[in-house]
Design a protein around this motif. Structure first.
Motif, PDB file in Angstrom:
ATOM      1  N   SER A 226      57.126  68.336  48.832  1.00 30.53           N
ATOM      2  CA  SER A 226      57.157  69.396  49.842  1.00 30.53           C
ATOM      3  C   SER A 226      56.415  68.942  51.092  1.00 30.53           C
ATOM      4  O   SER A 226      55.228  68.640  51.049  1.00 30.53           O
ATOM      5  CB  SER A 226      56.511  70.677  49.280  1.00 30.53           C
ATOM      6  OG  SER A 226      56.498  71.701  50.249  1.00 30.53           O
ATOM      7  N   SER A 227      57.115  68.914  52.206  1.00 32.56           N
ATOM      8  CA  SER A 227      56.528  68.399  53.450  1.00 32.56           C
ATOM      9  C   SER A 227      55.876  69.494  54.304  1.00 32.56           C
ATOM     10  O   SER A 227      55.197  69.192  55.279  1.00 32.56           O
ATOM     11  CB  SER A 227      57.605  67.689  54.277  1.00 32.56           C
ATOM     12  OG  SER A 227      58.669  68.584  54.568  1.00 32.56           O
ATOM     13  N   GLU A 228      56.094  70.761  53.946  1.00 32.03           N
ATOM     14  CA  GLU A 228      55.498  71.865  54.712  1.00 32.03           C
ATOM     15  C   GLU A 228      54.072  72.095  54.224  1.00 32.03           C
ATOM     16  O   GLU A 228      53.812  72.937  53.371  1.00 32.03           O
ATOM     17  CB  GLU A 228      56.328  73.144  54.540  1.00 32.03           C
ATOM     18  CG  GLU A 228      57.741  73.031  55.077  1.00 32.03           C
ATOM     19  CD  GLU A 228      58.503  74.329  54.866  1.00 32.03           C
ATOM     20  OE1 GLU A 228      58.074  75.370  55.391  1.00 32.03           O
ATOM     21  OE2 GLU A 228      59.517  74.298  54.148  1.00 32.03           O
ATOM     22  N   VAL A 229      53.146  71.323  54.776  1.00 33.25           N
ATOM     23  CA  VAL A 229      51.760  71.364  54.318  1.00 33.25           C
ATOM     24  C   VAL A 229      50.841  71.655  55.504  1.00 33.25           C
ATOM     25  O   VAL A 229      50.967  71.056  56.569  1.00 33.25           O
ATOM     26  CB  VAL A 229      51.351  70.025  53.661  1.00 33.25           C
ATOM     27  CG1 VAL A 229      49.915  70.102  53.148  1.00 33.25           C
ATOM     28  CG2 VAL A 229      52.299  69.675  52.531  1.00 33.25           C
TER      29      VAL A 229
ATOM     30  N   GLY B   6      41.132  70.618  51.701  1.00 31.74           N
ATOM     31  CA  GLY B   6      42.051  71.605  51.167  1.00 31.74           C
ATOM     32  C   GLY B   6      43.391  71.594  51.884  1.00 31.74           C
ATOM     33  O   GLY B   6      43.473  71.221  53.065  1.00 31.74           O
ATOM     34  N   PHE B   7      44.450  71.991  51.172  1.00 33.22           N
ATOM     35  CA  PHE B   7      45.806  72.009  51.726  1.00 33.22           C
ATOM     36  C   PHE B   7      46.574  73.197  51.144  1.00 33.22           C
ATOM     37  O   PHE B   7      46.400  73.551  49.979  1.00 33.22           O
ATOM     38  CB  PHE B   7      46.565  70.725  51.391  1.00 33.22           C
ATOM     39  CG  PHE B   7      45.930  69.476  51.918  1.00 33.22           C
ATOM     40  CD1 PHE B   7      46.238  68.998  53.189  1.00 33.22           C
ATOM     41  CD2 PHE B   7      45.017  68.776  51.141  1.00 33.22           C
ATOM     42  CE1 PHE B   7      45.636  67.845  53.675  1.00 33.22           C
ATOM     43  CE2 PHE B   7      44.412  67.618  51.621  1.00 33.22           C
ATOM     44  CZ  PHE B   7      44.724  67.146  52.887  1.00 33.22           C
ATOM     45  N   THR B   8      47.435  73.776  51.974  1.00 41.08           N
ATOM     46  CA  THR B   8      48.337  74.823  51.506  1.00 41.08           C
ATOM     47  C   THR B   8      49.772  74.350  51.669  1.00 41.08           C
ATOM     48  O   THR B   8      50.170  73.907  52.751  1.00 41.08           O
ATOM     49  CB  THR B   8      48.130  76.128  52.300  1.00 41.08           C
ATOM     50  OG1 THR B   8      46.804  76.607  52.080  1.00 41.08           O
ATOM     51  CG2 THR B   8      49.119  77.199  51.844  1.00 41.08           C
ATOM     52  N   PHE B   9      50.546  74.449  50.595  1.00 42.44           N
ATOM     53  CA  PHE B   9      51.974  74.152  50.631  1.00 42.44           C
ATOM     54  C   PHE B   9      52.669  75.456  51.014  1.00 42.44           C
ATOM     55  O   PHE B   9      52.806  76.381  50.211  1.00 42.44           O
ATOM     56  CB  PHE B   9      52.431  73.609  49.279  1.00 42.44           C
ATOM     57  CG  PHE B   9      51.847  72.265  48.966  1.00 42.44           C
ATOM     58  CD1 PHE B   9      52.514  71.098  49.305  1.00 42.44           C
ATOM     59  CD2 PHE B   9      50.593  72.166  48.369  1.00 42.44           C
ATOM     60  CE1 PHE B   9      51.960  69.848  49.052  1.00 42.44           C
ATOM     61  CE2 PHE B   9      50.029  70.923  48.105  1.00 42.44           C
ATOM     62  CZ  PHE B   9      50.715  69.758  48.451  1.00 42.44           C
ATOM     63  N   LEU B  10      53.047  75.521  52.303  1.00 50.76           N
ATOM     64  CA  LEU B  10      53.416  76.784  52.929  1.00 50.76           C
ATOM     65  C   LEU B  10      54.605  77.467  52.271  1.00 50.76           C
ATOM     66  O   LEU B  10      54.616  78.692  52.091  1.00 50.76           O
ATOM     67  CB  LEU B  10      53.702  76.545  54.414  1.00 50.76           C
ATOM     68  CG  LEU B  10      52.505  76.024  55.230  1.00 50.76           C
ATOM     69  CD1 LEU B  10      52.935  75.672  56.650  1.00 50.76           C
ATOM     70  CD2 LEU B  10      51.385  77.056  55.250  1.00 50.76           C
ATOM     71  N   HIS B  11      55.619  76.721  51.901  1.00 57.00           N
ATOM     72  CA  HIS B  11      56.824  77.318  51.333  1.00 57.00           C
ATOM     73  C   HIS B  11      56.524  78.022  50.009  1.00 57.00           C
ATOM     74  O   HIS B  11      57.205  78.980  49.644  1.00 57.00           O
ATOM     75  CB  HIS B  11      57.895  76.242  51.126  1.00 57.00           C
ATOM     76  CG  HIS B  11      59.179  76.777  50.576  1.00 57.00           C
ATOM     77  ND1 HIS B  11      60.018  77.596  51.297  1.00 57.00           N
ATOM     78  CD2 HIS B  11      59.761  76.639  49.347  1.00 57.00           C
ATOM     79  CE1 HIS B  11      61.066  77.928  50.560  1.00 57.00           C
ATOM     80  NE2 HIS B  11      60.938  77.357  49.373  1.00 57.00           N
TER      81      HIS B  11
END
Length: 421
Positions: free
Chosen positions: A165-168, A179-184
């Motif tokens: 998933s590239s939407e990060v 920290g990171f959020t995988f938006l989708h």
């Protein structure tokens, strides 16, 4: 005359029969020789040393099955699959700390580290499906709380999910180091750095005196056994899933010198008198921190405590010329030589810490993520001299590498827990 002709006819018939049997006899003779040579070759191969702790991968092995039921995932065998090509992630993942990127640092066996696959006793870990994971744990917050070995594991998970998933969005929850959020999927993963779990800092003797001063203590580190370090104090109220670790810093004389800068433990703001040794302090910290998490956690939260990650120093500890130059996993007898509690070896801390962990966790709501034994074999999977330090790094792990398997184990446990619920 008739008798001579008959004799001639009989002789010719025998000769023809003999000639017709010759090819068959030759074939039988050749087959016998080939069989003898094959048996001889097999005998010579079987006499060569064969590592009992690992074997060649056989995809047709009926025992190499996937299982989500009863299985001892923490004990098993490393199998070597020379044809395996990992598509999980590679050295281009930017989150990999430079010293752990063994492929970019040209470690000689970097490409072979991931060709060793862990087969648990009686079953096999399924391959990690990052898309399925993201779908399954949509709207979930996952936190890794601990020292740099938990960061090692956090980076492995991030790089795996990032490939799917590239939407990060880079975003840090309160106190988190990264920290990171995988938006989708609205899935957040974060790493909260803490060395001892408990709050600690420099301590110096007070000119006006005190209980520690009366015992001739002049300086050291104050460790408040009942107060969590601020970096993760808010984590239980934010994350749905937490993975904790501690241990390496508790046996770190270069930091907490027992004479020059000892650990001095406090409870309820007061020094513990008489002063206690680090192992007793660890027991107290674990008790207090487990209770703190269970009081502050979100409803339905799942908490893991990861067992100790083993080190593989040979010839001395990290600051005394220790090294780790092996290119293959250890044999079982070598594992015992490295980690046996009986011989007080350089790397004995792993099993020592685990004794404290198991005692503290008994009866708690925490789940144990046992990665110690599987990791004890992997002396080949550390950065070593490729880590870029002045000494061999025989503590952290190459990425991609063994912490990928730790995450496979974590996900299997999570899925099993989800299935039960």
């Amino acid at each position: 005359m008739a008798t001579r002709d008959n004799d001639t006819t009989v002789n010719q018939t025998k000769k023809k029969a003999s000639l017709s049997l010759f090819p068959l006899l030759s074939l039988l003779c050749f087959a016998s020789i080939f069989l003898c040579l094959s048996l001889s070759n097999k005998a010579s191969i079987s006499q060569q040393p064969h590592p009992a702790s690992f074997q060649q991968f056989n995809p047709n092995d009926p025992n190499a099955r996937f299982s989500s039921g009863s299985c001892d995932y923490s004990h098993g065998t490393w199998i070597h699959d020379p044809t395996y090509v990992s598509h999980r992630y590679d050295a281009t993942c930017k989150e990999i700390f430079k010293g752990w990127n063994c492929a970019l640092n040209n470690k000689s066996n970097a490409g072979d580290i991931t060709k060793w696959r862990w087969m648990p006793k009686g079953c096999q870990l399924p391959p990690f499906d990052p898309v399925l994971f993201l779908e399954t744990y949509r709207d979930t917050n996952i936190g890794f709380v601990g020292d740099s070995l938990n960061r090692n594991m956090f980076v492995s998970l991030f790089c795996t999910l990032r490939r799917a998933s590239s939407e990060v969005k880079k975003w840090r929850p309160v106190g988190a180091d990264r920290g990171f959020t995988f938006l989708h999927y609205n899935l957040t993963i974060a790493y909260h750095r803490t060395n001892l779990l408990a709050r600690y800092g420099r301590w110096s003797a007070n000119a006006n005196g005190g209980e520690l001063e009366s015992l001739a203590y002049k300086e050291g580190y104050r460790v408040d056994v009942d107060i969590p370090e601020g970096t993760w104090a808010e984590a239980p109220s934010f994350h749905n899933i937490l993975i904790f670790n501690t241990g390496h810093w508790w046996w770190a004389p270069s930091k907490f010198d027992p004479v020059k800068s000892p650990m001095l433990f406090f409870e309820k703001g007061l020094p513990i008198i008489p002063p206690i040794p680090p192992d007793a302090g660890l027991d107290m910290v674990l008790q207090h921190m487990l209770h703190f998490v269970e009081r502050k956690q979100r409803a339905g939260a799942i908490n893991f405590f990861r067992t100790q990650s083993p080190r593989h120093f040979e010839g001395g500890d990290w600051d005394h010329g220790g090294f780790c130059q092996r290119l293959l996993p250890l044999l079982p007898e070598q594992v015992e030589e490295f980690f046996s509690l009986g011989n007080n070896a350089t790397n004995v801390e792993a099993r020592q810490v685990n004794q404290h962990l198991h005692r503290a966790l008994e009866g708690s709501g925490f789940h144990i993520l046992d990665i110690t034994h599987m990791s004890e074999f992997r002396a080949d999977a550390h950065p070593s001299t490729a880590g870029g330090k002045k000494h061999d790094d025989c503590m952290h792990w190459c990425l991609p590498g063994i912490t990928d398997t730790w995450n496979d184990l974590l996900i299997m446990h999570l899925n099993n827990l989800k299935g039960r619920n």
